[in-house]
Write a protein that holds these residues in place. Structure first.
Motif, PDB file in Angstrom:
ATOM      1  N   SER A   1       0.778  -1.079   0.079  1.00  0.00           N
ATOM      2  CA  SER A   1       0.018   0.185  -0.064  1.00  0.00           C
ATOM      3  C   SER A   1       0.861   1.345   0.026  1.00  0.00           C
ATOM      4  O   SER A   1       1.929   1.283   0.756  1.00  0.00           O
ATOM      5  N   GLN A   2       0.472   2.281  -0.735  1.00  0.00           N
ATOM      6  CA  GLN A   2       0.941   3.493  -0.746  1.00  0.00           C
ATOM      7  C   GLN A   2      -0.077   4.702  -0.502  1.00  0.00           C
ATOM      8  O   GLN A   2      -1.040   4.243  -1.188  1.00  0.00           O
ATOM      9  N   ASN A   3      -0.033   5.638   0.089  1.00  0.00           N
ATOM     10  CA  ASN A   3      -1.091   6.333   0.907  1.00  0.00           C
ATOM     11  C   ASN A   3      -0.458   7.914   0.929  1.00  0.00           C
ATOM     12  O   ASN A   3       0.260   7.965   1.811  1.00  0.00           O
ATOM     13  N   ALA A   4      -0.954   8.674   0.215  1.00  0.00           N
ATOM     14  CA  ALA A   4      -0.653  10.212   0.245  1.00  0.00           C
ATOM     15  C   ALA A   4      -1.675  10.902   0.417  1.00  0.00           C
ATOM     16  O   ALA A   4      -2.719  10.857  -0.637  1.00  0.00           O
ATOM     17  N   GLY A   5      -1.773  11.927   1.371  1.00  0.00           N
ATOM     18  CA  GLY A   5      -2.986  12.822   1.598  1.00  0.00           C
ATOM     19  C   GLY A   5      -2.715  14.074   2.304  1.00  0.00           C
ATOM     20  O   GLY A   5      -1.710  14.103   2.947  1.00  0.00           O
ATOM     21  N   GLY A   6      -3.722  14.997   2.025  1.00  0.00           N
ATOM     22  CA  GLY A   6      -3.490  16.253   2.793  1.00  0.00           C
ATOM     23  C   GLY A   6      -4.835  16.647   3.094  1.00  0.00           C
ATOM     24  O   GLY A   6      -5.798  16.382   2.853  1.00  0.00           O
ATOM     25  N   PHE A   7      -4.799  17.445   4.019  1.00  0.00           N
ATOM     26  CA  PHE A   7      -6.108  18.230   4.773  1.00  0.00           C
ATOM     27  C   PHE A   7      -5.781  19.834   5.005  1.00  0.00           C
ATOM     28  O   PHE A   7      -4.562  19.985   5.494  1.00  0.00           O
ATOM     29  N   LEU A   8      -6.873  20.453   4.593  1.00  0.00           N
ATOM     30  CA  LEU A   8      -6.929  21.938   5.076  1.00  0.00           C
ATOM     31  C   LEU A   8      -7.872  22.155   6.324  1.00  0.00           C
ATOM     32  O   LEU A   8      -9.162  21.562   5.950  1.00  0.00           O
ATOM     33  N   ASN A   9      -7.844  22.893   7.126  1.00  0.00           N
ATOM     34  CA  ASN A   9      -8.812  23.106   8.154  1.00  0.00           C
ATOM     35  C   ASN A   9      -8.666  24.612   8.550  1.00  0.00           C
ATOM     36  O   ASN A   9      -7.689  25.021   8.851  1.00  0.00           O
ATOM     37  N   GLY A  10      -9.972  25.356   8.457  1.00  0.00           N
ATOM     38  CA  GLY A  10      -9.553  26.808   8.755  1.00  0.00           C
ATOM     39  C   GLY A  10     -10.842  27.526   8.963  1.00  0.00           C
ATOM     40  O   GLY A  10     -12.003  27.078   8.953  1.00  0.00           O
ATOM     41  N   GLN A  11     -10.584  28.917   9.429  1.00  0.00           N
ATOM     42  CA  GLN A  11     -11.595  29.618   9.815  1.00  0.00           C
ATOM     43  C   GLN A  11     -11.364  31.043   9.489  1.00  0.00           C
ATOM     44  O   GLN A  11     -10.227  31.514   9.800  1.00  0.00           O
ATOM     45  N   PHE A  12     -12.414  31.793   9.256  1.00  0.00           N
ATOM     46  CA  PHE A  12     -12.175  33.428   8.813  1.00  0.00           C
ATOM     47  C   PHE A  12     -13.319  33.965   9.656  1.00  0.00           C
ATOM     48  O   PHE A  12     -14.488  33.902   9.338  1.00  0.00           O
ATOM     49  N   ASN A  13     -12.970  35.032  10.512  1.00  0.00           N
ATOM     50  CA  ASN A  13     -14.042  35.754  11.208  1.00  0.00           C
ATOM     51  C   ASN A  13     -14.405  36.871  10.543  1.00  0.00           C
ATOM     52  O   ASN A  13     -13.549  37.776  10.127  1.00  0.00           O
ATOM     53  N   LEU A  14     -15.858  36.904  10.410  1.00  0.00           N
ATOM     54  CA  LEU A  14     -16.340  38.071   9.545  1.00  0.00           C
ATOM     55  C   LEU A  14     -17.049  38.896  10.793  1.00  0.00           C
ATOM     56  O   LEU A  14     -18.369  38.852  11.117  1.00  0.00           O
ATOM     57  N   GLY A  15     -16.363  39.840  11.143  1.00  0.00           N
ATOM     58  CA  GLY A  15     -16.862  40.854  12.252  1.00  0.00           C
ATOM     59  C   GLY A  15     -16.523  39.919  13.744  1.00  0.00           C
ATOM     60  O   GLY A  15     -16.054  39.123  13.774  1.00  0.00           O
ATOM     61  N   LYS A  16     -17.589  40.437  14.324  1.00  0.00           N
ATOM     62  CA  LYS A  16     -17.474  39.979  15.860  1.00  0.00           C
ATOM     63  C   LYS A  16     -18.707  38.883  16.131  1.00  0.00           C
ATOM     64  O   LYS A  16     -18.744  38.058  17.119  1.00  0.00           O
ATOM     65  N   THR A  17     -19.511  38.587  15.147  1.00  0.00           N
ATOM     66  CA  THR A  17     -20.589  37.853  15.242  1.00  0.00           C
ATOM     67  C   THR A  17     -20.827  36.700  14.285  1.00  0.00           C
ATOM     68  O   THR A  17     -21.829  36.047  14.378  1.00  0.00           O
ATOM     69  N   ALA A  18     -20.017  36.590  13.222  1.00  0.00           N
ATOM     70  CA  ALA A  18     -20.037  35.614  12.270  1.00  0.00           C
ATOM     71  C   ALA A  18     -18.775  35.012  11.888  1.00  0.00           C
ATOM     72  O   ALA A  18     -17.506  35.859  11.911  1.00  0.00           O
ATOM     73  N   GLU A  19     -18.614  33.843  11.399  1.00  0.00           N
ATOM     74  CA  GLU A  19     -17.520  33.276  10.985  1.00  0.00           C
ATOM     75  C   GLU A  19     -17.745  32.147   9.767  1.00  0.00           C
ATOM     76  O   GLU A  19     -18.715  31.597   9.925  1.00  0.00           O
ATOM     77  N   LEU A  20     -16.699  32.351   8.861  1.00  0.00           N
ATOM     78  CA  LEU A  20     -16.798  31.418   7.854  1.00  0.00           C
ATOM     79  C   LEU A  20     -15.645  30.293   7.998  1.00  0.00           C
ATOM     80  O   LEU A  20     -14.488  30.621   8.410  1.00  0.00           O
ATOM     81  N   TYR A  21     -16.161  28.894   7.942  1.00  0.00           N
ATOM     82  CA  TYR A  21     -15.234  27.943   8.129  1.00  0.00           C
ATOM     83  C   TYR A  21     -15.310  27.044   7.080  1.00  0.00           C
ATOM     84  O   TYR A  21     -16.042  26.701   6.156  1.00  0.00           O
ATOM     85  N   PHE A  22     -13.986  26.071   7.063  1.00  0.00           N
ATOM     86  CA  PHE A  22     -13.965  25.172   5.764  1.00  0.00           C
ATOM     87  C   PHE A  22     -13.143  24.276   6.405  1.00  0.00           C
ATOM     88  O   PHE A  22     -12.064  24.244   7.356  1.00  0.00           O
ATOM     89  N   ALA A  23     -13.157  22.905   5.555  1.00  0.00           N
ATOM     90  CA  ALA A  23     -12.284  21.879   5.711  1.00  0.00           C
ATOM     91  C   ALA A  23     -12.366  20.835   4.365  1.00  0.00           C
ATOM     92  O   ALA A  23     -13.308  20.995   3.946  1.00  0.00           O
TER      93      ALA A  23
END
Length: 952
Positions: free
Chosen positions: A365-387
């Protein structure tokens, strides 16, 4: 007088309301030392009955009675309390907090199992195991399934061998249930399953699980294992529980690499194989001005195969066994056979045909992988997140060796010595999640969409299509592709109400909706991978398609989709500091089979100190997967030692209707749990939880309905023959199998986790833990269609003894994990021993019936074994650390398979007899010496390794 009183009342009311409007308020945000917000933190005004908790964005707001000086205390489990003084004026005052982690307790905080404030695992209303980064990285296991198998007592998974696609994707079990009865989440969002349905003779046969190994270990911050039915909270599949994988956030630069191999002695030989190389990297960056973060992680893993196969004990490799002539004396026959065998052995030696002709062990077996995880705050009451993640995995696994004597499966002009066919796979896995969460009035909202896809391409190498004209067959074929795609959209609303005084302290209310689309595809292989070229061996037709794995035909190809809509409500109430109650309900409607409603009630009462009694009752369901509803193919499988062409048909096929079986229904469960959890003397923590799970209409993959024969001749009036002749009048297909809701099961057990930490100094401590699971699954009833129930032969084959053992005894009935970690200055010593309980294999033919004339040992129970690991780590500096160690340091193997002494073919010097064919020999003519139909802990033996890690 009345008018004057009314005016005074209105003036007073106006004054009160005005003061409420202009009452001073304090607001701010709570984050950790890296700037990542902390939801659920407690914010209290010292000396007053005023307080609140932070929302999903880490924001709090408190209305104060008047301007003045106040002390504000912020607390959250796993972090050091922070208390600050503040002067509140006549305008809104802002006060932010940063909390420092407490290294001893941070890893205990979990978010799964409740939609209210995050708690420690001992404070959770339901049992949750928490596996930290340190637990994940401390030993040599590099695959996530293998890590969990040795860390989590209620989790079981082992690599399979000679099982087609299942060699490349490990089936897993939680609490003794199937791979498809546990829901996997990533950052709390549903993870798609694999495209593979397990159809070979392994644990989890007929099920579809999640490929946990497609998630790089380097990307994981912690794993939360909810050991409780949670379909009412999270939806279909969560009968056994939920595994939530939480990705890393803001982290330092981290790099590690390791290398190891098996160093084992077994079968009278020394093995140096299974070489494994692993390298990973991760880093999380915080954006300036508290704008969020992004984390990036990659991992590469290369693993070589292992082989613990035995010698092929069939006497003749190039010719069929001779038969004794009617007038031939026994002595003459023995002499003639000895001469044939001597010539056969000499030919094998001259041509290099080794009797160790199989590859029985883990695949390449050969296995190569990557992951991104993030968050961007939109002001004080909202945030955009992704993975998002992507993984590419290739693998190579062997099937059964084709001997030169198997003339309908070989082309001797290409492979005069026979051949070992290889199933090579290319597995691609993609996922992406995007969401927006924040404040909507007084409610916290979370709007998200998650997409995932898993594809498996099959390339068959070192093989032939034996039906093609002699010498014309290719030796490599593209056999087709499986694909599963899922898209899930969620909208969640959550609000926590706090109350001053009174019986009810707080009430958390949550509502949500989900819309999910599933898509399943089978793509045909190249024509020569499945076609029949018409070549005959005498009067016998040769096998169609590429040997070991015939390609998917145009008739197998399909593209099927479905959707479902779900809605839930969840209420969690706290009555003072001692009592917590929760109720949840979920309704889901599927486009292909209808709707279901599930509910759950949980409760926890604090008995004394930090010790609590907790319990739950839940109903659940699991929707039949698209794979189970539509998968179909024709494959070469080995029943005993005989190759057979097996037709798998889906429930839309007329063949299934002829068995009286209709469309699949969902599995329905009822489960209950009761346990104790707590902390004593600040260092000793414990959880003890008993559970009981009943499942009806459980989906099974039927046993193989083989053509009926008498004296080797097909029985024209046989029910199975008549059914198969409707699609295969030439009788090339030997048997048929299908999915059906056939059994009712009960699973009962208990989980125990005990941990204690002994601190000797600021730089030395000892952590001891004991974790155990005991479980038992019983098949309560087997129910076929009216037609199957009316025919004893059909009923006996629907779910035979072998299939029963896959559910009742193919994974350990108990497991005990003892771990000790000793930290002294820069050195760390970790010792772990795991006791894997017994497993039992039941032969399809009952040896306990005297008329069958079989030895009882064909049923076999494999005794419990202790597998011990040890590692030593040295922290050379703040940046570098080195680890050396060994897994299975005492080189323990499972019990060997039983060999029937009556099978003369297992004795190279014995008389070739016809009284026993060897088809019931569990070792397949000596080639399998350790169990593969039941899963205990594998059979690779000792593994030694070294690891270097760099963090800065």
């Amino acid at each position: 007088m009345i008018k004057k009183l009314l005016k005074l009342f209105l003036v007073f009311a106006f004054f009160v309301c005005s003061n409420q409007v202009v009452a001073q308020s304090l607001q701010g945000k709570v984050a950790d030392s890296s700037g990542v917000v902390i939801p659920g933190a407690s914010v209290q005004i010292v000396g007053q009955k005023l307080g609140t908790s932070t929302n999903a964005n880490g924001v709090y707001s408190i209305k104060l009675p008047a301007a003045g000086s106040y002390k504000v205390r912020v607390t959250f489990t796993g972090y050091v309390n922070n208390e600050q003084a503040v002067a509140v004026g006549k305008t809104v005052t802002t006060l932010d907090f940063r909390l420092d982690e407490t290294k001893a307790d941070l890893g205990d905080v979990v978010v799964i199992g409740s939609r209210s404030t995050p708690r420690t695992n001992i404070e959770s209303v339901v049992p949750v195991d928490l596996i930290s980064t340190k637990d994940i990285k401390v030993f040599a296991q590099t695959d996530l399934t293998q890590i969990l198998n040795f860390v989590a007592p209620s989790f079981s998974s082992n690599r399979q061998t000679v099982a087609d696609g299942t060699d490349h994707i490990d089936p897993a079990s939680l609490r003794g249930l199937g791979p498809d009865q546990v829901l996997v989440l990533v950052n709390g969002k549903r993870r798609h399953t694999t495209a593979l349905v397990n159809i070979n003779g392994t644990f989890g046969r007929g099920s579809v699980g999640t490929d946990l190994n497609s998630i790089p270990v380097a990307a994981i911050e912690r794993i939360e294992v909810l050991r409780d039915g949670a379909a009412a909270q999270y939806g279909s599949d969560a009968i056994a529980g939920v595994i939530n994988i939480v990705l890393k956030k803001v982290t330092p630069y981290s790099f590690s690499t390791s290398f190891g191999q098996s160093n084992s002695k077994a079968l009278g030989r020394e093995f140096l194989d299974g070489r494994t190389f692993q390298a990973d990297f991760s880093k999380g960056w915080a954006f300036n001005n508290d704008k969020g973060f992004i984390n990036f992680a990659v991992q590469y893993l290369k693993r070589d195969n292992t082989n613990r196969g035995g010698l092929d004990t069939r006497p003749l490799l190039y010719a069929a066994n001779p038969t004794k002539g009617a007038l031939e004396s026994e002595a003459a026959f023995q002499a003639r056979f000895a001469g044939i065998k001597a010539a056969d052995d000499a030919r094998a030696a001259a041509n290099g045909l080794d009797r160790n002709n199989m590859q029985v062990g883990q695949s390449d077996s050969q296995n190569a992988g990557g992951f991104l995880n993030g968050q961007f705050n939109l002001g004080k009451t909202a945030e955009l997140y992704f993975a998002g993640g992507i993984t590419h995995k290739t693998g190579s696994a062997a099937g059964f060796y084709r001997l030169p004597t198997q003339t309908t499966q070989v082309d001797l002009s290409i492979y005069p010595n026979g051949f070992l066919p290889l199933i090579d796979t290319k597995i691609n896995d993609y996922s992406f999640s995007l969401g927006l969460r924040g404040k909507l009035g007084t409610w916290d909202y979370d709007l998200s969409n998650t997409s995932g896809e898993n594809t498996i391409k099959f390339n068959i190498n070192n093989t032939v299509n034996a039906s093609l004209p002699t010498g014309t067959s290719p030796t490599s074929f593209y056999a087709g592709e499986l694909l599963f795609r899922q898209n899930t959209s969620n909208f969640d609303l959550n609000k926590k109400h706090t109350f001053d005084g009174g019986f009810l302290t707080s009430l958390n209310t949550a509502f949500g909706a989900e819309f999910r689309i599933d898509n399943y595809q089978i793509k045909q292989g190249e024509p020569l991978s499945y076609s029949n070229g018409g070549r005959m061996i005498g009067t016998s037709p040769t096998a169609s398609g590429s040997q070991v794995f015939p390609g998917f035909k145009p008739a197998n190809a399909l593209d099927k989709s479905r959707n479902n809509v779900g809605a839930y409500a969840d209420f969690e109430a706290e009555f003072g500091k001692r009592l917590t109650l929760e109720a949840a309900g979920r309704y889901e409607n599927f486009s292909d089979f209808g709707s279901n409603f599930s509910y759950k009630f949980t409760g926890k009462v604090k008995l004394f100190g930090d010790v609590s009694l907790r319990g739950a009752y839940a109903t659940g369901f699991r929707a039949p997967s698209l794979h189970q509803q539509y998968f179909n193919n024709e494959s070469t499988q080995f029943v005993g030692t005989n190759a057979t062409q097996v037709l798998t048909v889906n429930n839309a096929n007329p063949i299934v209707a002829q068995f009286g079986v209709g469309a699949l229904k969902p599995e329905i469960s009822k489960s209950g749990s009761l346990g104790l959890a707590g902390r004593i003397a600040k260092t000793f923590t414990f959880t003890i939880d008993a559970y009981n799970i009943d499942i009806k209409d459980r989906i099974v993959f039927s046993s193989q309905y083989a053509r009926e024969r008498s004296g080797g001749v097909l029985v024209p009036t046989g029910v199975v023959n008549q059914i198969l002749n409707t699609v295969d009048p030439t009788a090339q297909v030997n048997s048929v199998q299908f999915f059906t809701n056939a059994i009712t099961t009960n699973t009962a057990g208990i989980d125990v986790v005990l941990t204690n930490k002994f601190t000797f100094s600021s730089k030395s401590n000892l952590i001891l833990s004991v974790a155990g699971n005991v479980n038992k699954t019983v098949v309560r009833s087997i129910q076929g269609s009216p037609k199957i129930e009316s025919d004893p032969n059909l009923k006996a084959k629907l779910f035979d003894r072998l299939e029963r053992s896959r559910f009742e005894s193919s994974v350990p009935k108990n497991k005990l994990n003892l771990t000790a970690t000793l930290n002294i200055e820069k050195l760390s010593f970790v010792a772990r021993t795991v006791r894997f309980g017994e497993v039992t294999f039941l032969n399809a033919v009952d040896p306990n019936i005297p008329a069958n004339g079989l030895p009882v040992q064909l049923d076999q129970t494999f005794s419990p074994k202790w597998v011990s690991d040890f590692s030593v780590s040295y922290q050379a500096s703040k940046v570098w650390s080195v680890t050396v160690g060994a897994n299975n340091i005492f080189d323990v193997y499972p019990d060997k398979l039983y060999i029937d002494p009556r099978d003369n073919a297992n004795n190279l010097s014995g008389t070739p007899g016809n009284t026993y064919s060897g088809s019931l020999d569990n070792t397949s003519n000596g080639r399998f010496l350790y169990p593969r139909a039941v899963s205990q802990f594998g059979f690779n033996g000792r593994y030694v390794y070294g690891k270097i890690a760099c963090t800065f």
